[in-house]
Design a protein around this motif. Sequence first.
Motif, mmCIF file in Angstrom:
data_model
loop_
_atom_site.group_PDB
_atom_site.id
_atom_site.type_symbol
_atom_site.label_atom_id
_atom_site.label_comp_id
_atom_site.label_asym_id
_atom_site.label_seq_id
_atom_site.Cartn_x
_atom_site.Cartn_y
_atom_site.Cartn_z
ATOM 1 N N GLU A 28 0.935 -1.150 -0.025
ATOM 2 C CA GLU A 28 -0.032 -0.012 0.030
ATOM 3 C C GLU A 28 1.035 1.266 0.049
ATOM 4 O O GLU A 28 2.070 1.374 0.351
ATOM 5 C CB GLU A 28 -0.936 0.109 1.297
ATOM 6 C CG GLU A 28 -0.202 0.072 2.603
ATOM 7 C CD GLU A 28 -1.283 0.036 3.628
ATOM 8 O OE1 GLU A 28 -2.345 -0.005 3.427
ATOM 9 O OE2 GLU A 28 -0.674 -0.229 4.898
ATOM 10 N N GLY A 29 0.282 2.228 -0.632
ATOM 11 C CA GLY A 29 1.104 3.842 -0.349
ATOM 12 C C GLY A 29 2.023 3.860 -1.215
ATOM 13 O O GLY A 29 3.007 4.407 -1.023
ATOM 14 N N ILE A 30 1.979 3.223 -2.575
ATOM 15 C CA ILE A 30 3.073 3.298 -3.628
ATOM 16 C C ILE A 30 2.433 3.624 -5.131
ATOM 17 O O ILE A 30 1.330 3.220 -5.005
ATOM 18 C CB ILE A 30 4.121 1.893 -3.682
ATOM 19 C CG1 ILE A 30 3.385 0.773 -4.139
ATOM 20 C CG2 ILE A 30 4.582 1.804 -2.429
ATOM 21 C CD1 ILE A 30 3.960 -0.608 -4.416
ATOM 22 N N VAL A 31 3.281 4.134 -5.903
ATOM 23 C CA VAL A 31 2.710 4.141 -7.365
ATOM 24 C C VAL A 31 3.607 3.021 -7.746
ATOM 25 O O VAL A 31 4.857 2.826 -7.983
ATOM 26 C CB VAL A 31 3.157 5.409 -8.011
ATOM 27 C CG1 VAL A 31 2.651 5.492 -9.539
ATOM 28 C CG2 VAL A 31 2.390 6.691 -7.347
ATOM 29 N N TYR A 32 2.859 1.847 -8.444
ATOM 30 C CA TYR A 32 3.724 0.853 -9.071
ATOM 31 C C TYR A 32 3.362 0.698 -10.596
ATOM 32 O O TYR A 32 2.391 1.018 -11.123
ATOM 33 C CB TYR A 32 2.762 -0.441 -8.531
ATOM 34 C CG TYR A 32 3.432 -1.931 -9.038
ATOM 35 C CD1 TYR A 32 4.293 -2.221 -8.128
ATOM 36 C CD2 TYR A 32 3.403 -2.398 -10.201
ATOM 37 C CE1 TYR A 32 5.094 -3.463 -8.309
ATOM 38 C CE2 TYR A 32 4.041 -3.629 -10.468
ATOM 39 C CZ TYR A 32 4.937 -4.145 -9.395
ATOM 40 O OH TYR A 32 5.625 -5.402 -9.805
ATOM 41 N N GLY A 33 4.483 0.776 -11.281
ATOM 42 C CA GLY A 33 4.555 0.913 -12.705
ATOM 43 C C GLY A 33 4.423 -0.654 -13.572
ATOM 44 O O GLY A 33 5.228 -1.353 -13.040
ATOM 45 N N PHE A 34 3.409 -0.595 -14.262
ATOM 46 C CA PHE A 34 3.297 -2.009 -15.043
ATOM 47 C C PHE A 34 3.813 -1.641 -16.317
ATOM 48 O O PHE A 34 2.692 -0.940 -17.152
ATOM 49 C CB PHE A 34 1.752 -2.518 -14.864
ATOM 50 C CG PHE A 34 1.870 -3.828 -15.081
ATOM 51 C CD1 PHE A 34 2.596 -4.901 -14.491
ATOM 52 C CD2 PHE A 34 1.171 -4.473 -16.189
ATOM 53 C CE1 PHE A 34 2.420 -6.361 -14.906
ATOM 54 C CE2 PHE A 34 1.148 -5.902 -16.647
ATOM 55 C CZ PHE A 34 1.684 -6.716 -16.000
ATOM 56 N N LEU A 35 4.973 -1.865 -16.919
ATOM 57 C CA LEU A 35 5.518 -1.067 -17.820
ATOM 58 C C LEU A 35 5.711 -2.229 -19.170
ATOM 59 O O LEU A 35 5.963 -3.182 -18.738
ATOM 60 C CB LEU A 35 6.747 -0.372 -17.732
ATOM 61 C CG LEU A 35 7.119 0.267 -16.356
ATOM 62 C CD1 LEU A 35 8.176 0.987 -16.050
ATOM 63 C CD2 LEU A 35 5.738 1.468 -16.640
ATOM 64 N N GLY A 36 5.528 -1.700 -20.118
ATOM 65 C CA GLY A 36 5.793 -2.601 -21.431
ATOM 66 C C GLY A 36 5.512 -1.878 -22.723
ATOM 67 O O GLY A 36 4.501 -1.055 -22.842
ATOM 68 N N PRO A 37 5.753 -2.210 -23.999
ATOM 69 C CA PRO A 37 5.511 -1.696 -25.121
ATOM 70 C C PRO A 37 3.874 -1.883 -25.396
ATOM 71 O O PRO A 37 3.494 -2.716 -24.815
ATOM 72 C CB PRO A 37 5.994 -2.615 -26.153
ATOM 73 C CG PRO A 37 7.316 -3.581 -25.520
ATOM 74 C CD PRO A 37 6.703 -3.474 -24.241
ATOM 75 N N ASN A 38 3.516 -1.314 -26.310
ATOM 76 C CA ASN A 38 2.082 -1.415 -26.564
ATOM 77 C C ASN A 38 1.797 -2.770 -27.137
ATOM 78 O O ASN A 38 2.543 -3.251 -27.798
ATOM 79 C CB ASN A 38 1.657 -0.371 -27.752
ATOM 80 C CG ASN A 38 1.430 0.988 -27.419
ATOM 81 O OD1 ASN A 38 1.228 1.152 -26.275
ATOM 82 N ND2 ASN A 38 1.644 2.069 -28.164
ATOM 83 N N GLY A 39 0.716 -3.461 -26.763
ATOM 84 C CA GLY A 39 0.324 -4.910 -27.396
ATOM 85 C C GLY A 39 1.175 -5.759 -26.532
ATOM 86 O O GLY A 39 0.880 -7.107 -26.709
ATOM 87 N N SER A 40 1.999 -5.621 -25.314
ATOM 88 C CA SER A 40 2.398 -6.429 -24.438
ATOM 89 C C SER A 40 1.654 -7.161 -23.462
ATOM 90 O O SER A 40 1.955 -8.132 -22.782
ATOM 91 C CB SER A 40 3.765 -5.653 -23.684
ATOM 92 O OG SER A 40 3.402 -4.583 -22.831
ATOM 93 N N GLY A 41 0.352 -6.833 -23.339
ATOM 94 C CA GLY A 41 -0.495 -7.292 -22.286
ATOM 95 C C GLY A 41 -1.170 -6.547 -21.125
ATOM 96 O O GLY A 41 -1.585 -7.146 -20.210
ATOM 97 N N LYS A 42 -0.518 -5.292 -21.090
ATOM 98 C CA LYS A 42 -0.831 -4.493 -19.978
ATOM 99 C C LYS A 42 -2.293 -4.337 -19.702
ATOM 100 O O LYS A 42 -2.738 -4.635 -18.532
ATOM 101 C CB LYS A 42 -0.006 -3.195 -20.113
ATOM 102 C CG LYS A 42 1.195 -3.176 -20.408
ATOM 103 C CD LYS A 42 1.963 -1.751 -20.172
ATOM 104 C CE LYS A 42 1.437 -0.737 -21.158
ATOM 105 N NZ LYS A 42 1.715 -1.017 -22.364
ATOM 106 N N SER A 43 -2.956 -4.139 -20.443
ATOM 107 C CA SER A 43 -4.554 -3.828 -20.227
ATOM 108 C C SER A 43 -5.141 -5.102 -20.066
ATOM 109 O O SER A 43 -6.176 -5.107 -19.157
ATOM 110 C CB SER A 43 -4.890 -3.144 -21.579
ATOM 111 O OG SER A 43 -4.742 -1.746 -21.816
ATOM 112 N N THR A 44 -4.889 -6.245 -20.807
ATOM 113 C CA THR A 44 -5.123 -7.509 -20.355
ATOM 114 C C THR A 44 -5.062 -7.876 -18.910
ATOM 115 O O THR A 44 -6.137 -8.517 -18.312
ATOM 116 C CB THR A 44 -4.673 -8.687 -21.267
ATOM 117 O OG1 THR A 44 -5.190 -8.486 -22.616
ATOM 118 C CG2 THR A 44 -5.082 -9.914 -21.046
ATOM 119 N N PHE A 45 -3.794 -7.676 -18.729
ATOM 120 C CA PHE A 45 -3.742 -7.867 -17.000
ATOM 121 C C PHE A 45 -4.475 -7.069 -16.298
ATOM 122 O O PHE A 45 -5.106 -8.045 -15.193
ATOM 123 C CB PHE A 45 -2.201 -7.698 -16.524
ATOM 124 C CG PHE A 45 -1.649 -7.972 -15.293
ATOM 125 C CD1 PHE A 45 -1.657 -9.247 -15.056
ATOM 126 C CD2 PHE A 45 -1.478 -7.032 -14.300
ATOM 127 C CE1 PHE A 45 -1.323 -9.684 -13.630
ATOM 128 C CE2 PHE A 45 -1.030 -7.415 -13.194
ATOM 129 C CZ PHE A 45 -1.001 -8.691 -12.534
#
Length: 311
Positions: A28-45
């Motif tokens: 809790e209390g953090i900004v967590y970056g889920f990083l990857g190129p477009n199409g790498s699965g970020k939105s699916t996750f």
Amino acid sequence: MNVIQTNSLTKTYDGKGGISDVTLSIGEGIVYGFLGPNGSGKSTFVRTLLGLLQPTSGEGFILGEPIGTTKSREQVGYLPELFRYPDWLTGKQLLDSHAELCKIPVRQRNKRIEEVIELVGMTGKERGRISGFSKGMSQRIGLACAILNDPKVIFLDEPTSALDPIGRKDVRNLMGYLRDQGKTVFLNSHLLHEVESLCDQVSIIHEGEMIVQGPWRELMMTEAQVEVVTAGSIGAPFPSFVTSYHTVKAEEGRMRWLIQLESESDIPKILHYLSSQKIDVFEVKPIIPHLEDVFMHWVNQKKESAYVDNR
């Protein structure tokens, strides 16, 4: 307590695409970056975490509740990458309807709506129709909807994509504010320079697979770079802990060197060495890697590994 926890979470489409075997823990209390190129699965996750997609396998929890359940979503705010709101509504009417859906008591609604409008920088513009909003204003009203219920976890999917430089700075400030309030912000982004100063920890994914995760400043290769300005050239060869070096530029009798060391702990050694050679040193500046450097290092390493495996 882990705010978000996944164990081998997988979501594929007929065995292809999506994300595969993602395991992570986010406090809790953090900004967590889920990083990857477009199409790498970020939105699916993210959509899988929110229960909008059914996982293929694995499990996940939000605030201790299994993903996909009503309880796991009660304390969550979400701004999708692509969203549309009824454009005949005003911004205020949209927030009113969201407040009703979130079951915010009637007596508290106006005050809360005023608070979020101010937080996203829309004061005085909330009574305009959404049909007349610019992309940036639409993004701001979307952010207001995402934080309206004062959630403990906020998922933001490419939140600065439609904003100008002032708007991007406002969103960074908002994420910092939310973090300081003890919220957890899960940030999907491929704009690495935008989030570098905010992300406490990151995951880097490529083609649906987790490559690496952790505090991003600790994810860089063990070698270190240092820029050194000396009086004149360095005649003797460098010691063995210097893995490579070259001259960046020479100016007014001074030489500027970019020196690669085996580790950061060798920086004092290079100063001692230059002193022993009676070489005057005017400046020593460690080269601090940026998040983009960290990202490219691990993505390239993954590509090289895949190339070797496929030979």
